[in-house]
Every structure is written in C-alpha cells, then in structure tokens.
Scaffold this motif. Structure first.
Motif, PDB file in Angstrom:
ATOM      1  N   GLY A 147       0.817  -1.214   0.000  1.00  0.00           N
ATOM      2  CA  GLY A 147       0.000   0.000   0.000  1.00  0.00           C
ATOM      3  C   GLY A 147       0.844   1.255   0.000  1.00  0.00           C
ATOM      4  O   GLY A 147       0.572   2.214  -0.737  1.00  0.00           O
ATOM      5  N   TYR A 205      -4.624   4.140   2.055  1.00  0.00           N
ATOM      6  CA  TYR A 205      -3.954   3.823   0.800  1.00  0.00           C
ATOM      7  C   TYR A 205      -4.836   4.118  -0.411  1.00  0.00           C
ATOM      8  O   TYR A 205      -4.347   4.205  -1.536  1.00  0.00           O
ATOM      9  CB  TYR A 205      -3.552   2.353   0.770  1.00  0.00           C
ATOM     10  N   ALA A 261      -1.568  -0.088  -4.608  1.00  0.00           N
ATOM     11  CA  ALA A 261      -2.260   0.337  -3.399  1.00  0.00           C
ATOM     12  C   ALA A 261      -3.497  -0.522  -3.155  1.00  0.00           C
ATOM     13  O   ALA A 261      -3.769  -0.944  -2.014  1.00  0.00           O
ATOM     14  CB  ALA A 261      -2.644   1.810  -3.499  1.00  0.00           C
TER      15      ALA A 261
END
Length: 296
Positions: free
Chosen positions: A134, A252, A281
């Motif tokens: 992330g 994220y 992410a």
C-alpha cells in the motif's frame, strides 16, 4: 460476515476513502479566508450538532456513564484533537505530495502494534505485505521524486508522521467503544473535540475579527457534514466489521481516488506508473483485509 455483507463493508471502505480524500480540496478552499484552527473548530462543532440530531432522530441516547465519556475523550484525541492539530501545523512546512505519503503510513503502525496478537504466519505475512504494498502504491501515485524531500524539515515531517500514528491509535482504541453505536460514538467524539478546539480557536484566532468568504464557509460546512459527520459514522462502523487494520487501510485508497476523480471529472491524463501505483495500493488493501478475514 457473509459474502454480501463483505461487499457492503468494502464498498463503505471506498466511500470513507472518498469522503476523506475529498476533504483536501475542501480544506484548500476553506483556509483561503479561515485560519486552520478556527476551521477545525468549525468542522467539529457543526459535525457534533448534526450528529446529535441524527442520534435523536434514531431514538438513541448519548452515554450517561463517566467511563464511556472518558473513552470518548481518548478517542477524540486520537481521531481529531491531537491528529488534526499536529497535521495542520506540519503540513504548513511539508510539500503536499510528501505529506500525503507520510500521512498514509497509519496502516503500518496498526500492523506493527498488532503483530503479536495474530495467530498464524499466514495472517502476519499478508498484513505486512499489504502494508508495504500500500505504501509503495501511494509513493508511485504521488511520484517517487517526493521522497527527495525527506529529512529537509525533520520537525514538520515528524509532526505529519505523528498524525499518522495518532490515526493508527484511533483505529486500535476504537474497539473499546463497541458498546456504543457508530452514530453515538461519532457524536461523542465530536462533542469532545468541540469542547477543546472551540476555546483554542477563540484564544488564538479571535474568529469575530475574521471576514470569511461565502466559498470558504460553504467548503467548511461541506467538510463538517460529509468529510466529518458521515465519514466518522462509517469509520466507527468499519472498526467493528473490518477491524483496525482493515479500516486503516483506507488511507492507501485516498491518493488513488483523487487521481481517478481528476480523470473522470476533469479529463486529466496520467502516466502508466500512476496506474501501477493505484493497482499496487489496491493490492495492499486487499492483502490487509484478507489477513483480517483469515483471523475471523
């Protein structure tokens, strides 16, 4: 959770990321004529009033026992009083791209704080891999060049990281409020935030001397209702359904949502690296929540 309820909770996670990601342009408009501390005080007080009305309409009551209010105060410090104050100060001196990267590190702190509570190597590996992926995704979205600024203003950058740590503490401590509904918890934390931040704004900014524009006031109200009242209600629900790491993983998603909104609403074009960052992410969010699901 069933498959349908899983889908609903993950959809709410995306909505939460959208609401908090959308707070940045609102803040940019609001602070043009409203000082940061007064803006935060206005944000939490309007949200508190709105949430108290919602609690009343749903036939619920605010807690009456001192223990619940002490816990709500601690949660308010993690969520808003402490976190928003240090972030507002630190982001004055840190470039926005680097600040967004540093502020997205809260899932890492949640993972580190809870590693010892997880049984099984698979869950620990998934969570660590998700937290790392992330963060890499956010860096790719914002642009790796932003990392060149690391260490230039250590105190301000430390304040932004401290804000991320406080967000992590909020996700972890939220489990102590499971005896209250999400609406009541959100209202209680915003009441405490108002109690602390309104006097601070009065002393520091003397708001009666300000002349805010209509645009700034509209942005502040939207920030209070959507990015605070609604967002906090969803947030406290997700702490119970997805867990601290799951709800923290929305940090994220915020950068990616901002990019996608730019493409959809403004017709912007972006580099393949950014699309790769969005995918990375998302993979991090999936891995973190797979670990949470494995535990349950």
């Amino acid at each position: 959770m069933t498959q349908n309820s899983n889908g609903r909770e993950f959809a709410l996670l995306g909505v939460l990321a959208l609401l908090w990601g959308g707070s940045y342009p609102l803040i940019s408009v609001a602070v043009e004529t409203i000082p940061p501390l007064t803006l935060i005080a206005l944000r939490v007080s309007v949200a508190a009033l709105f949430l108290m009305a919602i609690v009343h309409l749903h036939g619920e009551r605010l807690p009456r026992d001192p223990m619940s209010w002490r816990r709500l105060l601690i949660q308010a410090f993690f969520n808003s009083i402490g976190a928003w104050t240090v972030l507002a100060w630190g982001q004055q001196f840190v470039e926005s791209g680097l600040a967004s990267v540093l502020n997205s590190t809260s899932p890492i702190f949640v993972v580190l704080a809870t590693l010892g509570q997880w049984s099984g190597m698979r869950s620990a590996v998934l969570r660590c891999a998700g937290a790392g992926a992330g963060l890499v995704g956010v860096v790719l979205i914002v642009g790796p060049d932003v990392l060149n600024g690391l260490g230039r203003d250590v105190l301000a950058q430390g304040a932004v990281i401290l804000g991320a740590m406080l967000y992590a503490g909020a996700a972890l401590y939220g489990r102590h409020l499971s005896h209250l509904s999400a609406r009541v918890t959100a209202a209680g934390t915003m009441i405490w935030a108002s109690v602390w931040l309104i006097p601070a704004a009065v002393i520091v900014d003397r708001p009666w001397t300000l002349n805010p524009s209509a645009e700034s006031l509209a942005a502040a109200v939207a920030l209070a209702l959507f990015s605070t009242a609604f967002a906090m209600t969803i947030y406290f629900r997700l702490i119970r359904t997805l867990g601290p790491a799951g709800v923290a993983s929305q940090s994220y998603l915020r950068a990616g949502i901002g990019v996608v909104l730019g493409v959809v609403l403004l017709g912007e074009t972006i580099e393949p690296t950014v699309w790769g960052g969005i995918a990375t992410a998302l993979a991090g969010v999936v891995l973190i929540n797979l670990a949470s699901r494995t535990r349950r």
